[in-house]
Design an enzyme around this catalytic site. Structure first.
Site, PDB file in Angstrom:
ATOM      1  N   GLY A  48      -3.337  -9.165 -13.673  1.00  0.00           N
ATOM      2  CA  GLY A  48      -3.845  -9.077 -12.193  1.00  0.00           C
ATOM      3  C   GLY A  48      -5.053  -9.504 -11.558  1.00  0.00           C
ATOM      4  O   GLY A  48      -5.554 -10.396 -12.403  1.00  0.00           O
TER       5      GLY A  48
ATOM      6  N   CYS B 222      -1.338 -17.751 -11.373  1.00  0.00           N
ATOM      7  CA  CYS B 222      -2.730 -17.824 -11.949  1.00  0.00           C
ATOM      8  C   CYS B 222      -3.253 -18.915 -12.459  1.00  0.00           C
ATOM      9  O   CYS B 222      -4.509 -19.267 -12.241  1.00  0.00           O
ATOM     10  CB  CYS B 222      -2.945 -16.467 -12.960  1.00  0.00           C
ATOM     11  SG  CYS B 222      -1.638 -16.931 -14.443  1.00  0.00           S
TER      12      CYS B 222
ATOM     13  N   LYS C  38       4.281   0.103 -15.078  1.00  0.00           N
ATOM     14  CA  LYS C  38       4.027   0.133 -13.857  1.00  0.00           C
ATOM     15  C   LYS C  38       4.254  -1.597 -13.326  1.00  0.00           C
ATOM     16  O   LYS C  38       3.462  -2.245 -13.631  1.00  0.00           O
ATOM     17  CB  LYS C  38       2.964   0.706 -13.049  1.00  0.00           C
ATOM     18  CG  LYS C  38       3.153   0.562 -11.388  1.00  0.00           C
ATOM     19  CD  LYS C  38       1.765   1.050 -10.951  1.00  0.00           C
ATOM     20  CE  LYS C  38       1.231  -0.346 -10.209  1.00  0.00           C
ATOM     21  NZ  LYS C  38       2.112  -0.856  -9.028  1.00  0.00           N
TER      22      LYS C  38
ATOM     23  N   VAL D  15      -9.830  -5.706  -9.854  1.00  0.00           N
ATOM     24  CA  VAL D  15      -9.109  -4.489 -10.332  1.00  0.00           C
ATOM     25  C   VAL D  15      -9.076  -4.491 -11.883  1.00  0.00           C
ATOM     26  O   VAL D  15      -9.471  -3.372 -12.312  1.00  0.00           O
ATOM     27  CB  VAL D  15      -7.389  -4.643  -9.914  1.00  0.00           C
ATOM     28  CG1 VAL D  15      -6.576  -3.417 -10.365  1.00  0.00           C
ATOM     29  CG2 VAL D  15      -7.384  -4.572  -8.248  1.00  0.00           C
TER      30      VAL D  15
ATOM     31  N   GLU E   5     -10.571 -17.090  -5.185  1.00  0.00           N
ATOM     32  CA  GLU E   5      -9.344 -17.264  -5.340  1.00  0.00           C
ATOM     33  C   GLU E   5      -8.434 -16.867  -4.291  1.00  0.00           C
ATOM     34  O   GLU E   5      -8.509 -15.634  -3.879  1.00  0.00           O
ATOM     35  CB  GLU E   5      -8.662 -16.378  -6.645  1.00  0.00           C
ATOM     36  CG  GLU E   5      -7.204 -16.657  -6.860  1.00  0.00           C
ATOM     37  CD  GLU E   5      -6.926 -15.595  -8.207  1.00  0.00           C
ATOM     38  OE1 GLU E   5      -7.126 -14.488  -7.985  1.00  0.00           O
ATOM     39  OE2 GLU E   5      -6.038 -16.040  -8.838  1.00  0.00           O
TER      40      GLU E   5
ATOM     41  N   GLU F  47      -5.399 -10.120 -18.181  1.00  0.00           N
ATOM     42  CA  GLU F  47      -5.305 -11.618 -17.810  1.00  0.00           C
ATOM     43  C   GLU F  47      -5.545 -11.295 -16.175  1.00  0.00           C
ATOM     44  O   GLU F  47      -4.724 -10.844 -15.746  1.00  0.00           O
ATOM     45  CB  GLU F  47      -3.949 -11.885 -18.321  1.00  0.00           C
ATOM     46  CG  GLU F  47      -3.851 -12.402 -19.731  1.00  0.00           C
ATOM     47  CD  GLU F  47      -4.799 -13.291 -20.201  1.00  0.00           C
ATOM     48  OE1 GLU F  47      -5.632 -14.082 -19.347  1.00  0.00           O
ATOM     49  OE2 GLU F  47      -5.479 -13.107 -21.542  1.00  0.00           O
TER      50      GLU F  47
END
Ligand code: NAD
Length: 482
Positions: free
Chosen positions: A227, A283, A175, A231, A384, A249
């Site tokens: 992500g 990131c 996905k 999550v 973040e 990651e």
């Protein structure tokens, strides 16, 4: 411009989804609809898993060189479409055209790397304490892998997960992030055209619900995810109760440390690039800058001047350095943080927000810099934000700088600027993050070396380079007697 029909790739066929409608818009110009169509339903996810399970046995028995040849052909197909798909990437995700084409090239090179990597030594032979016996260590694929990817590298992150997964003999249900289905369709299409057998890769586009269905699926053998930390951790917790391996990651809050002997020309340029390219949505982007007080005034003066010169605008336009953030929610989140910082920190650079009619109503944020309040540096220091915003703090020594770099829940990437070897070596030893850059931007990762963070920035084995096979294979130890 053309509206692309959103499809899913299940069991070797492009199909319409049975799920909720999805509309993919251009963040530079939200009236421009890039793609639309129904997302995948739970039944689509079930069909994808059934296809991946059926294909697994044939695929794992396919010689590694044959599997690799498909990746090599797909790399050539991606390269042949670098301009067209780079333009679609810039339109769909908002990265500048130059960066988008570079990402497309990077994806092709990742496929080539893993195609070669599978031909290297993959196991070992040991002596045995028993007569007439040898001990072998072999590698086997783990099975049907669920892959869930983020929006910010729509083709290269899928490449660095799917290339090792496939070449080591796994089948995949993937996905992509909700906002970047077109590049996912292009990538899956390249592998299809290259001859990937049906069912080996299945792409189901959609919202978080589709990711949840993959994670919850009874037939998933391992999940690789990139992500946000929240999550990723919630997925990892669910999988742990079922004993299913997870690779994540996750987020970052990366620092650049400018020491007293830094070459300021280098530091200014690399901090600006590291913080503001891709509108700060890497990131590994720099969002905290720690500067030695001996050079702080001069560094800030030059960084402010460089930042004010940055050209913000449509990602596909010539000369633009900073495109939009991904969507309205991201724009509003970053704008709110900037508004708060105006009242709690010292403004170094913070242009007024763009009005609704400026820049075609796109989700733009002008690069902004704040010097943080030492008593209460606030969320710009800890959270973040994923936008083009830097929080600055001054330190009296290298040691104090290293302590501030390490003062973060995250541990993905850091950039250190110094002309002194002793300081560079000290910093390499004492900073606890996954990726250290000395005199280059915090953002950036080469495909042939391990990549990943520590603490809240990662969970499980590292990605990329030779490290990639650790997650996508399991070893078997064989005691072999005649
Ligand atoms: P995100 O966590 O919102 O979404 C990532 C993917 O997970 C998407 O495909 C999303 O649809 C899916 N998802 C969301 N909720 C889910 C759930 N409950 N169950 C299953 N799937 C779910 O992240 P994003 O906004 O797409 O990407 C930005 C984040 O990714 C940032 O935190 C960034 O630091 C991180 N990131 C990390 C790396 C790295 O290598 N460390 C690289 C790129 C991005």
């Amino acid at each position: 411009m053309t509206v692309i029909a959103l499809h899913h790739f299940i069991d070797g066929t492009w199909v319409e989804g049975g799920g909720e409608p999805l509309v993919d818009v251009n963040p530079s110009s939200p009236r421009d609809v890039v793609a639309e169509g129904p997302g995948a339903s739970r039944a689509d996810v079930d069909r994808a898993f059934a296809a991946a399970r059926t294909a697994f046995d044939g695929w794992r028995r396919t010689p590694a060189r044959t599997r690799a040849a498909i990746l090599l052909r797909a790399a050539d197909i991606i390269e042949a479409h670098r301009e067209a798909w780079g333009r679609e990437l810039a339109r769909e995700e908002g990265k500048t055209l130059v960066e988008a084409i570079a990402e497309t090239d990077h994806a092709a090179n990742i496929l080539r790397f893993h195609a070669q990597e599978v031909e290297r030594q993959s196991g070992g032979v040991f002596e045995s304490p028993s007569p007439g016996e040898r001990i072998l260590v072999i590698r086997r694929p783990v099975g049907v892998v669920g892959a869930i990817t983020p929006f910010n590298f729509p083709i290269s992150i899928p490449a660095w997960k799917l290339a090792p997964a496939l070449v080591w003999g796994n089948t995949v249900v993937w996905k992509a992030a909700t906002s970047v289905p077109v590049l996912a369709m292009r990538f899956a299409g390249a592998l299809e055209q290259a001859g990937l057998p049906r069912g080996v890769l299945n792409l189901v586009n959609g919202t978080a619900a589709v990711g949840e269905a993959i994670v919850a699926h009874a037939d998933v053998d391992a999940v690789t995810f990139t992500g946000s930390t929240n999550v990723g951790r919630s997925i990892a917790a669910q999988l742990a109760t079922r004993g299913i391996p997870f690779q994540g990651e996750l987020g970052g809050k990366n620092a650049s440390l400018v020491l007293a002997d830094a070459d300021l020309d280098v530091a200014v340029e690399q901090v600006a690039i590291g913080a503001f390219r891709a509108a700060g949505q890497k990131c590994t982007a720099t969002s905290r800058v720690i500067v030695h007080e001996a050079v702080a005034d001069e560094f800030l003066r030059r960084l402010a001047a460089r930042t004010e010169r940055m050209v913000v605008g449509d990602a596909q336009a010539e000369g633009v350095e900073v495109g939009p953030v991904i969507d309205r929610a991201a724009r509003d989140r970053v704008a709110a943080a900037i508004a708060l910082a105006r009242t709690t920190a010292t403004v170094v650079v913070a242009p007024e927000p763009y009005g609704p009619d400026e820049l075609d109503g796109g989700y733009f944020i002008a690069p902004s810099i704040f010097e943080l309040n030492e008593d209460d540096p606030g969320e710009l220091w800890t959270e973040e934000l994923f936008g083009p915003v830097i929080g600055i703090r001054r330190v009296p020594s290298t040691d104090a700088g290293v302590a501030l770099v390490n003062d973060s829940a995250y541990g993905l990437s850091v950039a250190v600027f110094t002309t002194g070897l002793a300081d560079a070596l000290k910093v390499i030893e004492d900073i606890s993050v996954g990726v250290v850059h000395v005199n280059s931007a915090s953002a950036g990762a080469d495909l042939h070396v391990p990549f990943g963070g520590s603490r809240a920035s990662a969970l499980g084995p590292k990605e990329q380079g030779a490290a990639a096979r650790e997650f996508f294979t399991e070893t078997g130890t064989v005691y072999l007697r005649g």
